[in-house]
Design a protein around this motif. Sequence first.
Motif, PDB file in Angstrom:
ATOM      1  N   THR A 120       0.940  -1.166   0.040  1.00 37.63           N
ATOM      2  CA  THR A 120      -0.117   0.055  -0.001  1.00 37.63           C
ATOM      3  C   THR A 120       0.784   1.225   0.159  1.00 37.63           C
ATOM      4  O   THR A 120       1.985   1.301   0.486  1.00 37.63           O
ATOM      5  CB  THR A 120      -0.934   0.167   1.129  1.00 37.63           C
ATOM      6  OG1 THR A 120      -0.119   0.089   2.297  1.00 37.63           O
ATOM      7  CG2 THR A 120      -1.854  -1.222   1.137  1.00 37.63           C
TER       8      THR A 120
ATOM      9  N   LEU B 276       0.375   5.850   0.226  1.00 38.98           N
ATOM     10  CA  LEU B 276      -0.412   7.205   0.139  1.00 38.98           C
ATOM     11  C   LEU B 276       0.642   8.030  -0.282  1.00 38.98           C
ATOM     12  O   LEU B 276       1.715   8.224   0.419  1.00 38.98           O
ATOM     13  CB  LEU B 276      -0.734   7.239   1.607  1.00 38.98           C
ATOM     14  CG  LEU B 276      -1.492   8.590   1.818  1.00 38.98           C
ATOM     15  CD1 LEU B 276      -2.612   9.099   0.829  1.00 38.98           C
ATOM     16  CD2 LEU B 276      -1.661   8.929   3.371  1.00 38.98           C
TER      17      LEU B 276
ATOM     18  N   ASN C 179      -4.151   7.463  -3.535  1.00 42.41           N
ATOM     19  CA  ASN C 179      -4.065   6.387  -2.366  1.00 42.41           C
ATOM     20  C   ASN C 179      -4.087   4.984  -2.966  1.00 42.41           C
ATOM     21  O   ASN C 179      -4.986   4.825  -4.025  1.00 42.41           O
ATOM     22  CB  ASN C 179      -4.975   6.646  -1.616  1.00 42.41           C
ATOM     23  CG  ASN C 179      -4.785   5.725  -0.222  1.00 42.41           C
ATOM     24  OD1 ASN C 179      -4.360   4.595  -0.152  1.00 42.41           O
ATOM     25  ND2 ASN C 179      -5.603   5.997   1.037  1.00 42.41           N
TER      26      ASN C 179
ATOM     27  N   HIS D  43      -4.005   2.373   1.097  1.00 42.47           N
ATOM     28  CA  HIS D  43      -3.367   2.720   2.213  1.00 42.47           C
ATOM     29  C   HIS D  43      -4.582   3.222   3.267  1.00 42.47           C
ATOM     30  O   HIS D  43      -5.610   3.730   2.680  1.00 42.47           O
ATOM     31  CB  HIS D  43      -2.344   3.677   2.225  1.00 42.47           C
ATOM     32  CG  HIS D  43      -1.575   3.530   3.297  1.00 42.47           C
ATOM     33  ND1 HIS D  43      -0.399   2.523   3.641  1.00 42.47           N
ATOM     34  CD2 HIS D  43      -1.490   4.357   4.568  1.00 42.47           C
ATOM     35  CE1 HIS D  43       0.318   2.689   4.654  1.00 42.47           C
ATOM     36  NE2 HIS D  43      -0.230   3.821   5.290  1.00 42.47           N
TER      37      HIS D  43
ATOM     38  N   PRO E 279      -6.453   6.004   4.922  1.00 40.73           N
ATOM     39  CA  PRO E 279      -6.620   7.365   4.571  1.00 40.73           C
ATOM     40  C   PRO E 279      -6.024   8.253   5.791  1.00 40.73           C
ATOM     41  O   PRO E 279      -5.979   8.130   6.704  1.00 40.73           O
ATOM     42  CB  PRO E 279      -8.079   7.621   4.557  1.00 40.73           C
ATOM     43  CG  PRO E 279      -8.626   6.712   5.587  1.00 40.73           C
ATOM     44  CD  PRO E 279      -7.783   5.427   5.509  1.00 40.73           C
TER      45      PRO E 279
ATOM     46  N   ASP F 241     -10.801  10.260   2.695  1.00 39.90           N
ATOM     47  CA  ASP F 241     -11.139   9.263   2.051  1.00 39.90           C
ATOM     48  C   ASP F 241     -11.711   9.221   0.794  1.00 39.90           C
ATOM     49  O   ASP F 241     -12.516   8.266   0.334  1.00 39.90           O
ATOM     50  CB  ASP F 241     -11.716   8.216   3.043  1.00 39.90           C
ATOM     51  CG  ASP F 241     -12.949   8.833   3.601  1.00 39.90           C
ATOM     52  OD1 ASP F 241     -13.352   9.850   3.092  1.00 39.90           O
ATOM     53  OD2 ASP F 241     -13.677   8.218   4.651  1.00 39.90           O
TER      54      ASP F 241
ATOM     55  N   LEU G 287      -9.697   5.977  -2.407  1.00 38.93           N
ATOM     56  CA  LEU G 287      -8.995   4.660  -2.120  1.00 38.93           C
ATOM     57  C   LEU G 287      -8.726   3.651  -3.177  1.00 38.93           C
ATOM     58  O   LEU G 287      -9.592   2.730  -3.191  1.00 38.93           O
ATOM     59  CB  LEU G 287      -9.974   4.256  -0.902  1.00 38.93           C
ATOM     60  CG  LEU G 287     -10.247   5.042   0.329  1.00 38.93           C
ATOM     61  CD1 LEU G 287     -11.158   4.396   1.336  1.00 38.93           C
ATOM     62  CD2 LEU G 287      -8.740   5.119   1.185  1.00 38.93           C
TER      63      LEU G 287
ATOM     64  N   LEU H 109      -0.314  11.044   8.747  1.00 46.42           N
ATOM     65  CA  LEU H 109      -0.021   9.814   7.940  1.00 46.42           C
ATOM     66  C   LEU H 109       0.545   8.662   8.755  1.00 46.42           C
ATOM     67  O   LEU H 109       1.365   8.840   9.691  1.00 46.42           O
ATOM     68  CB  LEU H 109       0.994  10.069   6.729  1.00 46.42           C
ATOM     69  CG  LEU H 109       0.596  10.961   5.660  1.00 46.42           C
ATOM     70  CD1 LEU H 109       0.590  12.453   6.192  1.00 46.42           C
ATOM     71  CD2 LEU H 109       1.516  10.925   4.451  1.00 46.42           C
TER      72      LEU H 109
END
Length: 697
Positions: free
Chosen positions: A564, A566, A581, A584, A586, A600, A603, A629
């Motif tokens: 994942t 971000l 993203n 990952h 949010p 979010d 996603l 984060l």
Amino acid sequence: MSSPRPGGRPGDEQAPGPLWSEPGTLLEQVAVAVLGIDEDGRICYWGPGAQRLFGHEAPDVLSRPAAVLFPAAPLDGAGAAERLAERGRTLGYWRARVPTLHRDGRVFDCGFRVFPVTGAEGRSVILGLASESAGLDRVKTNLAFLDALFATCPIGLVMLDENLRYVHLNQALADMDGTPIEDHIGRTMAEFMITSDGGEYQRMLRAVADEGRTVVSTLVVLRTPGRPDREQVRSVSFFPLSRAVGSRAGVGGLLVDVTDREQALLEAAAGRQRLALLDRAAARIGTTLDVNVTARELVDAVVPEFCDASVVEVVEWKDEREVFDPESVLLTRRIAAGTCLPPPAPELVGGLERVTYPPGSSIHQALTTGRPVCVPVNADFMTRTVIHQARAQLLVDSGLTSLLIAPLIARGTVQGITMFGRSGGRPDFTEEDLSLAGEIASRAALSLDNARLYSRVQDIALTLQRALLPTAVASGPSVHVAHRYLPGSQATEVGGDWYDVIDLPGGRVALVVGDVMGHGVPAAAAMGRLRITAKALARQNLEPDRLLEELDVCAQDAGIAYATCLYIRYDPPTGLARIANAGHLPPLLRRANGTVESIDEVLGVPLGVGGVPFRTTEIELHDGDTLALYTDGLVEARGVDIDEGMAALRSRLEGMTGTLEETADGILARLLPEAPTDDAVIVLARIRREGLGDVPA
């Protein structure tokens, strides 16, 4: 004689006599008649026992000549009553067996004891005690038999009270126990019969005492404190004592030493104990991939069941390729120790971390042959193996008399040694014990080697991960950053969590956080590859969604199945942040007024899946806003739902009052358990708008 409420004088009605017996006593088992003869040879006292023995009631015999109690006197001599009275007065005490006449005409032998007493008004009275001779003979015979039985019987005999404490025992049982008779009395049988049957023997005794059960010829394997070095097999029989013949409540028993006859039973019992110990050791040793924990599990598995003391030592090799040389000094590090003996034994086993063994020691012997050895603790052992005089004296004072040394060898590599020690209170180690120790050591060595190899791989992975993660993240004029990375506990492999803060052309700043599925060196290597690639792509000023597409291709080429990421690119002049993203969690945004929101809107799917496009969303940031984060290790733990973790993180952000550094530390302290099972990352970025002055950090 002062007159104590007579039971048979003229006019008395069933009054108790001067001699009476409580239920269950010897007097109740043997009828004793009490009667008195005055100076005129007449019966002046008649007790209840006399009525039972002779059959006459008191009114029928009181004031009558005592001759009524005996057959007719011979023509040429005095009657029995006259002789008893005359001998009692002249001798002061006389006993004899005399034929006696019962009221029903039956003649029987009766034992008399007669002696004079002073009656009322100073008159002399002959007091007679009489019992049927057959009853007296029976009691005397039984008592003589019991005395002889307890004195000479080779079988162990015992009487226990209702609490299973010794009341009486014979010498044969005392000899079996190796403890004098007087040391038994008042103590429980459990103190003298040490069994390893889980309490079954004591439960059996308790059932005899409480439920009246009878046990016949049951075999029991035991040791006694008086003979701790000898394991015995006894055939035991127990029966309840229900106050028969005046006995107290409790348990009677017969015990026979059948050790020689039942040697096979002893060997089978010892074999079962060894197998049970091996099974328990196999289950308890190697539950983790931690060398020290594994060594501690080995010690706990054998003390005190197999030995009184144990240590585990690993060899301190200078080079992993080094081969054991029996002609060289051996250096070991003691990593686990334990004992059930009193001081100074704890100091002996635990007071030394690094140990030196000279060539020719018993340790060298075990490592050279690869097999366990048993050595007595004597002058020769001290000279060959123990270098320091103080340690030698501790060993002597500890009470240990024999040592079993087993090498720890796995995959052809000498890992170290384990030693088992026994004191004089235990039997010496046998060949079977050597075999058992070798098996336990072999299994432990494999577990230790697995733990050692794992620790090495873990160290490599951790070193690689630390080399690939940023050591410092600079805060620029537009973004002030605080970051934390916390690895999982030692029992957990290194994970693939990563993060970065990248300065971009035009004063822009990129914030990145990611997580590669898996642990260990592969995860750390994949994490490093993605981080370096993401940093290179970010500096090409790609849009966030485009950057993730390229990163996804990289993941597929590298065989990274699941990761994942971000990615946030912040442009200070405009205050806009563009976000993409790849599966990952949010980011959270804390506004300057204290409200917290989750970003979010986008996603996407994780990296490595492929075939699904990514999207970019845009938000505006203001002075004092803070972006958070993080990775799932921060908000998701064993037994804690991820929604609870997210709510706790939001709460900490809403209530933040200190600096970013203080907030980061507070979040880790609040959200993570004492021993986290996964890596955790938190990156806090506080926004500063260009040309609008500083916002306190």
